[in-house]
Scaffold this active site. Structure first.
Site, PDB file in Angstrom:
ATOM      1  N   HIS A 100       0.866  -1.172   0.000  1.00 12.29           N
ATOM      2  CA  HIS A 100       0.000   0.000   0.000  1.00 12.29           C
ATOM      3  C   HIS A 100       0.906   1.226   0.000  1.00 12.29           C
ATOM      4  CE1 HIS A 100      -2.345  -3.098   2.212  1.00 12.29           C
ATOM      5  NE2 HIS A 100      -3.397  -2.577   1.612  1.00 12.29           N
ATOM      6  N   ASP A 103       2.410   2.020   3.302  1.00 12.26           N
ATOM      7  CA  ASP A 103       3.397   1.073   3.830  1.00 12.26           C
ATOM      8  C   ASP A 103       4.815   1.549   3.563  1.00 12.26           C
ATOM      9  OD1 ASP A 103       1.254  -0.647   4.411  1.00 12.26           O
ATOM     10  OD2 ASP A 103       1.457  -1.705   2.504  1.00 12.26           O
ATOM     11  N   HIS A 270     -10.791 -14.313   3.269  1.00 17.87           N
ATOM     12  CA  HIS A 270     -11.990 -13.559   2.926  1.00 17.87           C
ATOM     13  C   HIS A 270     -13.080 -14.496   2.403  1.00 17.87           C
ATOM     14  CE1 HIS A 270      -9.611  -9.540   2.289  1.00 17.87           C
ATOM     15  NE2 HIS A 270      -9.513 -10.025   3.504  1.00 17.87           N
ATOM     16  N   ASP A 308      -5.707 -13.903   9.030  1.00 18.69           N
ATOM     17  CA  ASP A 308      -4.549 -13.725   8.133  1.00 18.69           C
ATOM     18  C   ASP A 308      -3.359 -14.595   8.534  1.00 18.69           C
ATOM     19  OD1 ASP A 308      -5.612 -11.924   6.305  1.00 18.69           O
ATOM     20  OD2 ASP A 308      -5.067 -10.176   7.490  1.00 18.69           O
ATOM     21  N   ASP A 338      -0.491 -12.470   1.948  1.00 17.35           N
ATOM     22  CA  ASP A 338      -1.197 -11.508   2.799  1.00 17.35           C
ATOM     23  C   ASP A 338      -1.436 -12.201   4.138  1.00 17.35           C
ATOM     24  OD1 ASP A 338      -2.628  -9.464   3.875  1.00 17.35           O
ATOM     25  OD2 ASP A 338      -4.409  -9.750   2.645  1.00 17.35           O
TER      26      ASP A 338
END
Length: 440
Positions: A100, A103, A270, A308, A338
């Site tokens: 990101h 980050d 997810h 995660d 991730d």
């Protein structure tokens, strides 16, 4: 160059019988399997946010891991994180990383200051990429952590927030292009709602589509040639997110004419939060021509949130790679970890143990998936199960020749159809998978 992990050697393939914890037992990067090297098949990537930024913080406690890497000033920490990232890439023989915008450089007091920090760190990362022959799998913008996004970004009730998000995404696209990113991801971290009592759902969905269209067009205008991805997630941090699952995202994209612009970045954890299996979400993306990339992790079935964890369930990695292979393999996408080491696993060495576990689990999954395909019995069973659609009334249904009147006449003449049914043999097939995976 600084050595941030002096106790960790370069991790090499040593085979299943190795007793060295800093070795691969199953991932042999250059081994040819199914026509390509394992490196090409799996396209592993380091997740910058968890690996370099995640400190083990949770809702009940502060961080347990120091991820400053010896830095004190904000940009010194940013540079040290980049150096640590590329040391990890080198020692694990990983070719890709993902990030990101927030980050790689900390947010400043103003958007201009934040952008200046990104402009400072990007050439530094570019140089590291060139020296190490590393690549950016995809970039993205963090439009969910800052309090300004409490009501969403593209779906915010304030046009000022929408404009700020657009400016942030514009910059993230620019740095993704500068770093040669092969993809760009949209994850709607707060693109959803807590209650419909205060929500104009139609306007929010329309605005989200407007933001995606603006971003896609701008990216193409500055030379971005990679894939755009959407990463489905049903909840967290909002109660209900608009990118609930692959099917919901496909419906959204088709409604707004965006389906040709996007692929899916499917995450295992997810999928389970949406009450689907990982394989289901991958299959849904594959059969709709929307398979793109994967966030590789797993959840804990006893917990109802996004844990995660690094993937170690070999059944899951096998079924995942079965879908990847049937989709023709990765093109621009790959397996981005991730995933984060557990809060109690706080040492730098634990980062490497976690990645080795995940990489070996996917290497086993690849090996087993190739074995299942080459064996052929699973595909043969499925093909035979639906073979009735290859001739007679089945062929007429598929071709569109059969009318409702034709089908009624056929059913009346045929009578009861119970004698046409065959067993689905689920237990036989599950045992077949076991035999193929664990044959001695």
């Amino acid at each position: 160059m600084k050595d941030f992990f002096p106790s960790v050697p370069v991790v090499r393939y040593e085979g299943p019988k190795s007793g060295n914890p800093f070795s691969f037992r199953y991932y042999n990067p250059e081994e040819n399997i199914g026509g390509k090297s394992m490196r090409e098949h799996l396209r592993f990537a380091v997740s910058y946010w968890h690996t370099l930024c995640g400190e083990g913080t949770d809702m009940f406690g502060s961080g347990t891991a120091d991820k400053s890497f010896g830095g004190t000033a904000p940009m010194e920490v940013a540079r040290n994180k980049a150096l640590a990232c590329f040391e990890i890439l080198d020692k694990l023989s990983i070719d890709y990383f993902c990030f990101h915008d927030r980050d790689i450089a900390p947010e400043g007091e103003t958007l201009s200051e934040t952008n200046a920090r990104l402009d400072e760190i990007v050439p530094f990362i570019q140089d590291l990429m060139k020296k190490g022959n590393k690549k950016l799998l995809w970039g993205t913008a963090n439009c969910f952590s800052n309090p300004r996004y409490m009501h969403g970004a593209g779906t915010a009730c304030n046009p000022e927030v929408f404009a700020f998000a657009a400016a942030q995404i514009k910059k993230a696209l620019e740095i993704t292009v500068k770093l040669g990113g092969e993809g760009y991801v949209f994850w709607g971290g707060r693109e959803g709602y807590e209650t419909l009592l205060n929500t104009d759902m139609e306007l929010e969905l329309d605005n989200l589509a407007r933001l995606l269209r603006l971003a896609v067009d701008y990216g193409r205008s500055i030379g971005f040639k990679g894939f755009y991805y959407i990463e489905p997630k049903p909840k967290e941090p909002t109660k209900h997110q608009y990118d609930f699952d692959v099917a919901s995202v496909l419906a959204f994209l088709r409604r707004y004419g965006l389906e040709k612009d996007f692929k899916m970045n499917v995450e295992a954890n997810h999928a389970t939060l949406a009450q689907h299996s990982f394989q289901h979400e991958l299959r849904m993306a594959r059969i709709n021509g929307a398979f793109g990339s994967i966030d590789a992790n797993q959840g804990d079935m006893l917990l109802g949130w996004d844990t995660d964890q690094f993937p170690t369930n070999v059944y899951e990695t096998t079924l995942c790679m079965l879908e990847v292979l049937k989709a023709g393999g990765f093109t621009h996408g790959g397996l981005n970890f991730d995933a984060k080491a557990r809060r109690g696993s706080f040492t730098h060495e634990d980062i490497f143990h976690a990645y080795i576990a995940g990489m070996d689990a996917f290497a086993l999954g690849l090996r087993f998936a190739v074995r299942i395909i080459e064996d052929g019995r699973l595909d043969e069973f499925v093909e035979k199960r639906y073979s009735g659609y290859k001739n007679g009334i089945g062929a007429d249904i598929i071709s569109g020749k059969a009318t409702m009147a034709d089908l009624e006449a056929y059913a009346l003449n045929k009578g009861d159809v119970l004698d046409c049914l065959e067993s689905g043999r689920q237990e036989y097939l599950e045992n077949l998978i076991n035999n193929l995976m664990f044959e001695l």
